[in-house]
Enzyme design. Structure first.
Site, mmCIF file in Angstrom:
data_model
loop_
_atom_site.group_PDB
_atom_site.id
_atom_site.type_symbol
_atom_site.label_atom_id
_atom_site.label_comp_id
_atom_site.label_asym_id
_atom_site.label_seq_id
_atom_site.Cartn_x
_atom_site.Cartn_y
_atom_site.Cartn_z
ATOM 1 N N LYS A 12 -56.329 3.117 31.879
ATOM 2 C CA LYS A 12 -55.428 4.003 31.135
ATOM 3 C C LYS A 12 -55.899 5.427 31.347
ATOM 4 C CE LYS A 12 -51.821 3.591 28.470
ATOM 5 N NZ LYS A 12 -50.864 2.477 28.381
ATOM 6 N N ASP A 22 -46.443 6.406 29.778
ATOM 7 C CA ASP A 22 -46.745 5.942 28.416
ATOM 8 C C ASP A 22 -46.179 7.049 27.517
ATOM 9 O OD1 ASP A 22 -48.528 3.725 26.974
ATOM 10 O OD2 ASP A 22 -48.945 5.580 25.924
HETATM 11 P P1 NDP Z 1 -42.237 7.829 24.266
HETATM 12 O O1 NDP Z 1 -43.019 9.086 24.412
HETATM 13 O O2 NDP Z 1 -41.043 7.611 25.093
HETATM 14 O O3 NDP Z 1 -41.814 7.636 22.745
HETATM 15 C C1 NDP Z 1 -42.753 7.606 21.727
HETATM 16 C C2 NDP Z 1 -42.023 7.479 20.400
HETATM 17 O O4 NDP Z 1 -42.984 7.232 19.382
HETATM 18 C C3 NDP Z 1 -41.301 8.757 20.003
HETATM 19 O O5 NDP Z 1 -40.208 8.439 19.195
HETATM 20 C C4 NDP Z 1 -42.377 9.498 19.209
HETATM 21 O O6 NDP Z 1 -41.872 10.432 18.282
HETATM 22 C C5 NDP Z 1 -43.046 8.350 18.487
HETATM 23 N N1 NDP Z 1 -44.455 8.696 18.264
HETATM 24 C C6 NDP Z 1 -45.393 8.971 19.204
HETATM 25 N N2 NDP Z 1 -46.571 9.295 18.634
HETATM 26 C C7 NDP Z 1 -46.356 9.238 17.326
HETATM 27 C C8 NDP Z 1 -47.183 9.467 16.213
HETATM 28 N N3 NDP Z 1 -48.472 9.839 16.349
HETATM 29 N N4 NDP Z 1 -46.645 9.301 14.978
HETATM 30 C C9 NDP Z 1 -45.348 8.941 14.829
HETATM 31 N N5 NDP Z 1 -44.508 8.713 15.866
HETATM 32 C C10 NDP Z 1 -45.014 8.854 17.085
HETATM 33 O O7 NDP Z 1 -43.317 6.657 24.498
HETATM 34 P P2 NDP Z 1 -43.061 5.112 24.830
HETATM 35 O O8 NDP Z 1 -41.804 4.654 24.197
HETATM 36 O O9 NDP Z 1 -43.254 4.928 26.279
HETATM 37 O O10 NDP Z 1 -44.325 4.432 24.115
HETATM 38 C C11 NDP Z 1 -44.252 3.919 22.776
HETATM 39 C C12 NDP Z 1 -45.370 2.907 22.582
HETATM 40 O O11 NDP Z 1 -45.212 1.825 23.506
HETATM 41 C C13 NDP Z 1 -46.780 3.423 22.800
HETATM 42 O O12 NDP Z 1 -47.659 2.748 21.931
HETATM 43 C C14 NDP Z 1 -47.077 2.984 24.230
HETATM 44 O O13 NDP Z 1 -48.465 2.870 24.463
HETATM 45 C C15 NDP Z 1 -46.392 1.633 24.248
HETATM 46 N N6 NDP Z 1 -46.051 1.077 25.546
HETATM 47 C C16 NDP Z 1 -45.310 1.786 26.440
HETATM 48 C C17 NDP Z 1 -44.972 1.223 27.649
HETATM 49 C C18 NDP Z 1 -44.104 1.928 28.633
HETATM 50 O O14 NDP Z 1 -43.788 1.325 29.650
HETATM 51 N N7 NDP Z 1 -43.663 3.160 28.387
HETATM 52 C C19 NDP Z 1 -45.436 -0.119 28.024
HETATM 53 C C20 NDP Z 1 -46.144 -0.807 26.970
HETATM 54 C C21 NDP Z 1 -46.441 -0.199 25.794
HETATM 55 P P3 NDP Z 1 -41.912 12.009 18.638
HETATM 56 O O15 NDP Z 1 -40.875 12.205 19.693
HETATM 57 O O16 NDP Z 1 -41.594 12.682 17.347
HETATM 58 O O17 NDP Z 1 -43.301 12.301 19.117
HETATM 59 O O1 2IT Z 2 -49.150 0.169 27.928
HETATM 60 C C1 2IT Z 2 -48.594 -0.155 28.997
HETATM 61 O O2 2IT Z 2 -48.575 -1.329 29.391
HETATM 62 C C2 2IT Z 2 -47.919 0.886 29.777
HETATM 63 N N1 2IT Z 2 -47.868 2.038 29.331
HETATM 64 C C3 2IT Z 2 -47.313 0.567 31.108
HETATM 65 C C4 2IT Z 2 -48.368 0.530 32.173
HETATM 66 C C5 2IT Z 2 -47.863 0.398 33.580
HETATM 67 O O3 2IT Z 2 -48.711 0.526 34.469
HETATM 68 O O4 2IT Z 2 -46.676 0.152 33.816
#
Ligand code: NDP
Ligand code: 2IT
Length: 448
Positions: A129, A169
């Site tokens: 990461k 992420d």
């Molecule tokens: P985005 O940046 O697209 O969206 C994040 C969302 O979560 C936004 O709505 C944001 O609100 C909110 N958020 C982020 N930080 C905080 C915080 N500290 N407190 C409250 N709300 C928060 O990220 P993703 O959708 O990609 O990621 C969301 C989660 O999923 C994370 O935990 C990530 O690690 C996990 N994940 C992502 C993957 C991917 O492929 N993208 C794969 C697997 C897991 P705001 O806009 O107000 O900051």
């Molecule tokens: O938490 C996760 O699994 C991710 N943010 C996606 C990682 C990836 O390499 O696609």
């Protein structure tokens, strides 16, 4: 309540001592170790070969300065990280997070979880990461581009399609991956598609990667429902967040006949009893990088709650899809009171240990992120596969592959939980199944 096996207490103490102040990393390690008691009892070779101690120590940690110039001509300074945790199963693989809260403890917890998640997918990918404390909010495209270029100017030397393959992420989506790939290509003079995943469709990306994490989480819940002869049909669902994972979880829940009645951002949440209007949400979030308050202003019948917890909204299924530790013990009690039967983590470690205990005691089915959100990285591995063969698959084919992968992860969790004395416990199933795959590879590869 899960306890730490005698033989693992010293491993945990060593992790705390060697990584002071990294609370999220300690939390993630403890949760895995709590599942491993029956495994070390059955397989003393893992302890003899110090497999668990080695797993808790990253293979390589890179911390670097990221200077860049803002639109006013001022020099700005951020810190960049890449923790290359484990490469027993394949090149390091895992996302990059750009958020002001990022520090080494967050990157390590995410990298540690990624090892087991990636192992669970059954695909040839190690765990890593990275990210930065850079805050993209309110920054122009030009500022984000210059930041990404500076970040990659250091990171490129550590990457490669056979070495380390980042993706997105929090705060890193298609725009950022584009700028990062552009700079990598420029510095190396190589069009090395397989060095990053989450690329645009016209320059090496895969169909379904954008949707994969949210869709995959819903496919996983589909399997949980199927186990009790139920379906999404008519179910009320609450999804936290409104970013990449949340949006595509909402889309798939609606396709499956469920209704998402609330979602959020870091300022507040929207309750929409008719069901979230996804076209409007996408237009606000993806189109103008707007807020949930903008959504409510344009959506009759919805209301905005600026303070309070989204988990107070009654639901049958809860999908935390925002960030770590966003669902605490009190939230879990609210969910139990409102009759929620399933919690599945689209985010990484959104549920606190206390909340997991509350859910377990109330017999709410709980799917940990390692299993439930593995569809994102699994589809990244499919993107790498397409890049390696210079091929590109259709949406339908790729989505079918994703659904198959989620089905087999679900199956692997349940059979492993059964075999290790915790039937129906997805946490034990995911941790143990992921651990065994990576531990056996480490045994085979010797003391490296
Ligand atoms: P985005 O940046 O697209 O969206 C994040 C969302 O979560 C936004 O709505 C944001 O609100 C909110 N958020 C982020 N930080 C905080 C915080 N500290 N407190 C409250 N709300 C928060 O990220 P993703 O959708 O990609 O990621 C969301 C989660 O999923 C994370 O935990 C990530 O690690 C996990 N994940 C992502 C993957 C991917 O492929 N993208 C794969 C697997 C897991 P705001 O806009 O107000 O900051
Ligand atoms: O938490 C996760 O699994 C991710 N943010 C996606 C990682 C990836 O390499 O696609």
């Amino acid at each position: 309540m899960p306890v730490l096996d005698e033989t693992l207490i010293s491993v945990f103490e060593e992790v705390v001592r060697r990584n002071p102040g990294e609370a999220e990393f300690h939390q993630a390690v403890r949760e895995v170790l709590e599942s491993l008691g029956p495994v070390v009892a059955k397989h003393p070779e893992y302890a003899d070969e110090a497999i668990i101690r080695r797993l808790c120590e990253p293979e390589r940690q890179i911390i670097f300065r990221v200077p860049w110039t803002d639109d006013a001509g001022q020099v700005q300074l951020n810190r960049g990280f890449r923790v290359e945790f484990n490469s027993a199963l394949g090149p390091y693989k895992g996302g990059l997070r750009f958020h002001p809260s990022v520090y080494l403890g967050i990157v390590k917890f995410l990298g540690f979880e990624q090892i087991f998640k990636n192992a669970l997918t059954g695909m040839p990918i190690g765990g890593a990461k990275g990210g930065s404390d850079f805050d993209p909010k309110g920054r122009s495209n030009g500022e984000v581009m210059r930041f990404c270029q500076s970040f990659m100017t250091e990171l490129y030397r550590h990457l490669g399609e056979y070495t380390d393959v980042p993706a997105g992420d929090i705060g890193v989506g298609g725009r950022e991956i584009g700028y990062l790939f552009g700079q990598y290509k420029r510095i190396t003079n190589r069009y090395e598609s397989g060095v990053l995943t989450g690329k645009g469709l016209s320059w090496g990306g895969s169909q379904v990667r954008t949707e994969a994490t949210g869709y995959g989480t819903v496919f996983f819940v589909d399997e949980m429902l199927r186990a009790t002869a139920e379906s999404f049909d008519g179910k009320r669902v609450v999804v936290s967040g409104s970013g990449n994972v949340a949006i595509y979880a909402i889309e798939k829940v609606h396709q499956r006949g469920g209704r998402v009645v609330a979602c959020s951002d870091s300022d507040g949440y929207a309750v929409d009893p008719e069901g979230i209007d996804l076209d409007l949400l996408k237009e606000i979030k993806n189109g103008r990088r707007g807020r949930m308050s903008d959504y409510v202003a344009q959506r009759p019948g919805s209301r905005y709650v600026a303070d309070g917890s989204i988990w107070e909204v009654p639901c049958d299924i809860a999908l935390p899809c925002a960030t770590q530790n966003e669902l605490n013990g009190a939230d879990a009690r609210s969910l139990v009171r409102s009759g929620c039967r399933i919690v599945a983590e689209g985010a990484n470690m959104p549920t606190t240990p206390e909340a997991i205990r509350v859910l377990r005691d109330a017999e709410v089915s709980f799917a940990p992120g390692k299993a439930a959100n593995a569809g994102g990285v699994a589809t990244s591995a499919l993107e790498m596969q397409q890049n390696a063969s210079r091929d590109s698959w259709t949406f339908e084919h790729t989505e079918a592959r994703l659904a198959d992968i989620m089905r087999s992860i679900h199956e692997r969790c349940l059979t492993t939980a059964d075999a290790y004395g915790s039937p129906g416990d997805y946490v034990v199933g995911a941790n143990v199944a992921g651990f065994i795959r990576v531990a056996d590879a480490m045994l085979a590869l010797g003391h490296v």
